[in-house]
Design an enzyme around this catalytic site. Structure first.
Site, PDB file in Angstrom:
ATOM      1  N   TYR A  10       0.847  -1.191   0.000  1.00 55.31           N
ATOM      2  CA  TYR A  10       0.000   0.000   0.000  1.00 55.31           C
ATOM      3  C   TYR A  10       0.881   1.239   0.000  1.00 55.31           C
ATOM      4  O   TYR A  10       1.936   1.238  -0.601  1.00 55.31           O
ATOM      5  CB  TYR A  10      -1.004  -0.043   1.164  1.00 55.31           C
ATOM      6  N   ARG A  33      -8.770  10.900  -8.286  1.00 55.43           N
ATOM      7  CA  ARG A  33      -7.873  11.583  -7.342  1.00 55.43           C
ATOM      8  C   ARG A  33      -7.102  10.518  -6.568  1.00 55.43           C
ATOM      9  O   ARG A  33      -7.358  10.278  -5.395  1.00 55.43           O
ATOM     10  CB  ARG A  33      -8.694  12.473  -6.385  1.00 55.43           C
ATOM     11  N   LYS A  76      -6.351  -1.886  -0.911  1.00 59.88           N
ATOM     12  CA  LYS A  76      -7.224  -1.718   0.256  1.00 59.88           C
ATOM     13  C   LYS A  76      -7.823  -3.050   0.686  1.00 59.88           C
ATOM     14  O   LYS A  76      -7.914  -3.358   1.882  1.00 59.88           O
ATOM     15  CB  LYS A  76      -8.361  -0.745  -0.068  1.00 59.88           C
ATOM     16  N   GLU A 109     -13.454   5.170  -2.780  1.00 58.85           N
ATOM     17  CA  GLU A 109     -12.024   5.421  -2.597  1.00 58.85           C
ATOM     18  C   GLU A 109     -11.479   6.321  -3.696  1.00 58.85           C
ATOM     19  O   GLU A 109     -11.654   6.048  -4.885  1.00 58.85           O
ATOM     20  CB  GLU A 109     -11.283   4.073  -2.622  1.00 58.85           C
ATOM     21  N   ASP A 110     -10.828   7.400  -3.300  1.00 55.92           N
ATOM     22  CA  ASP A 110     -10.103   8.299  -4.205  1.00 55.92           C
ATOM     23  C   ASP A 110     -10.972   8.885  -5.316  1.00 55.92           C
ATOM     24  O   ASP A 110     -10.563   8.976  -6.474  1.00 55.92           O
ATOM     25  CB  ASP A 110      -8.879   7.587  -4.795  1.00 55.92           C
ATOM     26  N   ASP A 142     -13.450   6.242   2.696  1.00 51.65           N
ATOM     27  CA  ASP A 142     -12.252   6.173   3.532  1.00 51.65           C
ATOM     28  C   ASP A 142     -11.500   7.499   3.555  1.00 51.65           C
ATOM     29  O   ASP A 142     -10.930   7.874   4.574  1.00 51.65           O
ATOM     30  CB  ASP A 142     -11.340   5.052   3.028  1.00 51.65           C
ATOM     31  N   ASP A 143     -11.500   8.219   2.425  1.00 51.98           N
ATOM     32  CA  ASP A 143     -10.784   9.497   2.376  1.00 51.98           C
ATOM     33  C   ASP A 143     -11.421  10.517   3.312  1.00 51.98           C
ATOM     34  O   ASP A 143     -10.725  11.356   3.892  1.00 51.98           O
ATOM     35  CB  ASP A 143     -10.778  10.045   0.948  1.00 51.98           C
ATOM     36  N   ASN A 199      -0.182  11.993   1.433  1.00 50.54           N
ATOM     37  CA  ASN A 199       0.501  10.860   0.813  1.00 50.54           C
ATOM     38  C   ASN A 199       0.723  11.130  -0.665  1.00 50.54           C
ATOM     39  O   ASN A 199      -0.012  11.914  -1.263  1.00 50.54           O
ATOM     40  CB  ASN A 199      -0.359   9.594   0.962  1.00 50.54           C
TER      41      ASN A 199
END
Length: 591
Positions: free
Chosen positions: A139, A192, A210, A282-283, A305-306, A447
């Site tokens: 990850y 993203r 993930k 996610e993203d 999650d973000d 990150n």
């Protein structure tokens, strides 16, 4: 618990898939993947599983040289393997040695992915036993580079790609996936990816990574996990002009076309997998992430999650830091640099927790939290031009146009970076916050590592060893003035696997903010005095399975309390129940 595999002529075997009850009250299937949700308790049945050469090509069943003499006879493996018999522990030792020979993290990533495609149980055994060493490989930060080069390293499908070509046929596409009982879906549209921007279809590395962590760290069985990439195009010109790009070569769909396609997807998922499948966004870009969460939070079991995972793990670090700072959250001021989905989400959860602790209305606790975007401090005089998500954070103050001046004006206890821009916590900024705090709390959360607002070494050096530091990406321990500091990593991997597992084992049908608070409190509770002595505000990742069990138990308890759990009756000891339901990757014996 052994599965029963009986050889039949023709090179096939019948695998007895009768459910087996475990001591902890869960149900163990033939792969040793414990099933805790009642909808998966089924009557006994059998399926055909290929033996011989095909068995060695099946990553779910393959054990490589660990097949013993009887198994080699029973399953037509004689001559297909060298004569040596090597146990799983020795296989693991050999692979770890091989991985350490690679100089480049991307090569380690590719070797791990190849192992997962060859021998699933050995992959998870290796990852679980060496989580601190291998988490950065599978990850962040390595997965960022893997996504950038995903088109080049793509070997075989690890999830579903659902593109605009499948409009009107999404349900059919979902039914092409071989597993029928899915517990967790991680989905991205690739717009993203980490701090790297629009990577389109190549964002698949994120859901794959993930879900590997859902299994390794949280205990969700691998066959219950489904990575999905929604391909609606990309605005990345480099990818559009790349002859090797694996996605749709068109500009991103937006507006009604985009949301209609996502709605078809969400409807199909619920129709195919039921009410209790967890869908983790996610993203996604900010404008879509908040909209999708708002649209489906009341109709589906959804989690971003973000937004929510990041907020929960940061709040856990802040709560744990009180053991070093003293007092309560309401005693401190917080300054955020970066006002996207992560920054505003963290700020809101802090405000909710402060309100819960102090009984002060959330509208008041928000005033203790300040945000800085690219144009400076968010203040009332800017309110008319602000995006909707920024407006609650516009407080009364004269305009301030840069981060350094904002730090000097607000005098925060904690400086939290969610900007996605590296090196923005300069020496002057860090020295400024250190000038009015004995123990300044600095969280550089962006990150991958190159985007971190500052490094651990910079934070400790510029504060003369007084900083309490945490980051989004991992940093090595730092020696300063004879003392060893262990930087914390505010890694979402602490939260989302345990949170998701708690939702699964309780059969939850919705995610509630109180569940995020429950996850944060459980994580903070795992930080000991010994950890605090080293400046740590997060426990070591080496204990992550135990941590995840406690988080899952806390989340499940909240689901039962809120009346959102369907797995009844409620187990008496939720921690033990969670531990009993966790997937374990040890080999099973075939007979």
């Amino acid at each position: 618990m052994e599965s029963v595999l009986k050889a039949h002529r023709g090179g096939e075997s019948v695998l007895d898939l009768s459910p087996r009850w475990t001591v902890g009250g869960g149900v163990e299937d033939v792969y040793g993947e414990d099933r805790a949700t009642e909808d998966q308790l089924v009557t006994p049945w059998t399926v055909s599983v290929a033996s011989g050469y095909s068995l060695l090509r099946d990553p779910h069943h393959n054990k490589g040289l660990a097949f013993n003499e009887k198994e080699r006879d029973a399953h037509y493996l004689r001559g297909l393997l060298p004569p040596a018999i090597i146990c799983q522990e020795l296989q693991e030792k050999k692979l770890l040695h091989s991985l350490r020979q690679y100089d480049l993290p991307l090569h380690k990533y590719m070797a791990m992915m190849e192992l997962e495609e060859r021998n699933e149980r050995l992959f998870y055994k290796l990852l679980i036993d060496n989580v601190e060493e291998l988490l950065p490989v599978v990850y962040t930060p390595t997965v960022g580079e893997a996504c950038q080069k995903y088109g080049s390293i793509f070997r075989r499908p690890q999830g579903l790609y659902i593109s605009l070509k499948e409009k009107g046929k999404v349900l059919e596409v979902l039914r092409n996936w071989p597993q029928r009982t899915i517990q967790v879906i991680v989905v991205t549209d690739g717009e993203r990816i980490l701090g790297l921007g629009d990577l389109g279809c190549q964002g698949m590395g994120i859901p794959v990574g993930k879900l590997a962590l859902y299994t390794a760290l949280g205990g969700v069985r691998p066959s219950g996990c489904l990575p999905i990439t929604i391909d609606v195009g990309t605005n990345n010109e480099q990818l559009l002009n790349d002859e090797f790009y694996i996605g749709l070569k068109q500009k991103r769909a937006t507006g009604k076309e985009y949301y209609d396609f996502l709605h078809e997807f969400m409807t199909a998922v619920k129709q195919n997998y039921g009410e209790k499948v967890l869908i983790q966004f996610e993203d996604f870009a900010n404008h879509n992430a908040f909209e999708l969460l708002a649209r489906y939070a009341t109709t589906h079991l959804v989690f971003n999650d973000d937004i929510q995972g990041t907020t929960s793990v940061v709040l856990a670090g802040l709560v744990a830091s009180l053991k070093l700072l003293g007092g309560t959250l309401a005693d401190y001021r917080f300054l955020f640099f970066g006002v996207g989905e992560a920054g505003t989400g963290i700020a809101e959860l802090i405000a909710i927790e402060m309100s819960k602790q102090s009984k002060i209305p959330v509208e008041e606790t928000r005033k203790m939290i300040w945000l800085v975007d690219s144009k400076g401090l968010i203040v009332n005089s800017r309110k008319e031009s602000l995006q909707h998500l920024k407006k609650p954070w516009a407080h009364e103050h004269v305009p301030v146009h840069n981060l350094l001046d904002a730090v000097k004006a607000i005098k925060p206890t904690a400086l939290i970076g969610t900007s996605g821009v590296g090196k923005t916590f300069t020496k002057e900024v860090v020295e400024a916050i250190a000038s009015f705090n004995q123990k300044p709390l600095i969280m550089a959360l962006s990150n991958p590592t190159s985007q971190s607002e500052c490094t651990a070494e910079e934070a400790y050096t510029w504060t003369e060893g007084r900083a309490i530091f945490a980051s989004g990406s991992p940093f090595n321990p730092v020696e300063f003035n004879g003392k060893r500091f262990v930087p914390g990593q505010a890694n979402n991997a602490y939260i989302f696997p345990g949170l998701g597992f708690g939702l699964v084992i309780s059969g939850a049908i919705r995610v509630h903010d109180d569940m995020l608070l429950a996850a944060s409190e459980a994580l903070a509770g795992q930080v000991t005095d010994e950890h605090c002595h080293m400046g740590m505000i997060y426990p070591p990742l080496s204990n992550i399975r135990k941590i995840s069990a406690h988080i899952a138990a806390n989340v499940a308890a909240k689901a039962y309390e809120l009346g959102l759990a369907t797995q009844l009756p409620r187990p008496a000891d939720l921690v033990k129940y969670a531990e009993s339901c966790m997937y374990t990757p040890s080999y099973r014996s075939y007979r």
